[in-house]
Write a protein that holds these residues in place. Structure first.
Motif, PDB file in Angstrom:
ATOM      1  N   SER A  82      -8.687  55.853  30.225  1.00  0.00           N
ATOM      2  CA  SER A  82      -8.582  56.460  31.631  1.00  0.00           C
ATOM      3  C   SER A  82     -10.313  57.188  31.452  1.00  0.00           C
ATOM      4  O   SER A  82     -10.659  56.662  30.796  1.00  0.00           O
ATOM      5  N   SER A  83     -10.475  57.080  32.806  1.00  0.00           N
ATOM      6  CA  SER A  83     -12.306  57.550  33.370  1.00  0.00           C
ATOM      7  C   SER A  83     -12.798  56.891  32.602  1.00  0.00           C
ATOM      8  O   SER A  83     -14.063  57.244  32.206  1.00  0.00           O
ATOM      9  N   LEU A  84     -12.481  55.822  33.301  1.00  0.00           N
ATOM     10  CA  LEU A  84     -13.766  54.250  32.395  1.00  0.00           C
ATOM     11  C   LEU A  84     -14.273  54.064  33.077  1.00  0.00           C
ATOM     12  O   LEU A  84     -14.608  55.241  34.612  1.00  0.00           O
ATOM     13  N   LYS A  85     -15.467  53.980  32.685  1.00  0.00           N
ATOM     14  CA  LYS A  85     -17.387  53.427  33.084  1.00  0.00           C
ATOM     15  C   LYS A  85     -17.567  52.277  33.107  1.00  0.00           C
ATOM     16  O   LYS A  85     -16.878  51.311  32.489  1.00  0.00           O
ATOM     17  N   PRO A  86     -18.610  52.263  33.913  1.00  0.00           N
ATOM     18  CA  PRO A  86     -19.250  50.960  33.527  1.00  0.00           C
ATOM     19  C   PRO A  86     -19.142  49.676  32.486  1.00  0.00           C
ATOM     20  O   PRO A  86     -19.211  48.572  31.765  1.00  0.00           O
ATOM     21  N   GLU A  87     -19.948  50.800  31.162  1.00  0.00           N
ATOM     22  CA  GLU A  87     -20.158  50.908  30.503  1.00  0.00           C
ATOM     23  C   GLU A  87     -19.006  50.113  29.225  1.00  0.00           C
ATOM     24  O   GLU A  87     -18.691  50.188  28.169  1.00  0.00           O
ATOM     25  N   ASP A  88     -17.660  50.793  29.334  1.00  0.00           N
ATOM     26  CA  ASP A  88     -16.873  50.272  28.961  1.00  0.00           C
ATOM     27  C   ASP A  88     -16.141  48.805  29.119  1.00  0.00           C
ATOM     28  O   ASP A  88     -15.321  48.503  28.526  1.00  0.00           O
ATOM     29  N   THR A  89     -16.866  48.526  29.641  1.00  0.00           N
ATOM     30  CA  THR A  89     -16.715  47.025  30.214  1.00  0.00           C
ATOM     31  C   THR A  89     -16.508  45.904  29.488  1.00  0.00           C
ATOM     32  O   THR A  89     -18.098  45.935  28.829  1.00  0.00           O
ATOM     33  N   ALA A  90     -15.703  45.366  28.491  1.00  0.00           N
ATOM     34  CA  ALA A  90     -16.084  44.748  27.754  1.00  0.00           C
ATOM     35  C   ALA A  90     -14.519  43.414  27.548  1.00  0.00           C
ATOM     36  O   ALA A  90     -13.752  43.762  28.230  1.00  0.00           O
ATOM     37  N   THR A  91     -15.021  42.418  26.577  1.00  0.00           N
ATOM     38  CA  THR A  91     -13.414  42.268  26.043  1.00  0.00           C
ATOM     39  C   THR A  91     -12.415  42.555  24.797  1.00  0.00           C
ATOM     40  O   THR A  91     -13.103  43.271  23.644  1.00  0.00           O
TER      41      THR A  91
END
Length: 122
Positions: A82-91
């Motif tokens: 939740s509260s996802l941020k661009p820095e959570d972008t990953a595989t």
């Protein structure tokens, strides 16, 4: 033993996503399940894990934001983000520590899923 992850996709900042990972195959028991992630150009990092009879553990950067849970009857581990941020972008990769039969005894092996892409972008 095979792990099949699903649930990745594109989500806007502030949004939520739930990943699932099913463990299948011939094994005695699942000891630990969890998730790693790898962002572009970065090393793979542990997100968190959960054992079959214990509370989940998280890396500090996601504690309070991500929730790991499991359904032992379905051999499935979930990652609620939740509260996802661009820095959570990953595989995101699921893994499991599994007890398998080995001749006259048993042993524990680590197994990995194929990875599911999570992209946080507007």
């Amino acid at each position: 033993v095979q792990l099949q992850a699903s649930g990745g996709g594109l989500v806007q900042p502030g949004g939520s996503l739930r990943l699932s990972c099913v463990v299948s195959g011939d094994f005695v028991e699942i000891n630990v399940m969890g998730w790693y992630r790898q962002a572009p150009g970065k090393d793979r990092e542990l997100v968190g894990s959960i054992s079959t009879d214990a509370t989940p553990n998280y890396v500090d950067t996601v504690r309070g934001q991500f929730t790991i849970s499991s359904d032992n009857a379905k051999n499935t581990v979930y990652l609620q983000m939740s509260s996802l941020k661009p820095e959570d972008t990953a595989t995101y990769y699921c893994y499991a520590l599994v007890t398998v039969r080995a001749y006259a005894t048993t042993r524990r092996n680590y197994y990995w899923g194929q990875g599911t892409q999570v992209t946080v972008s507007s």
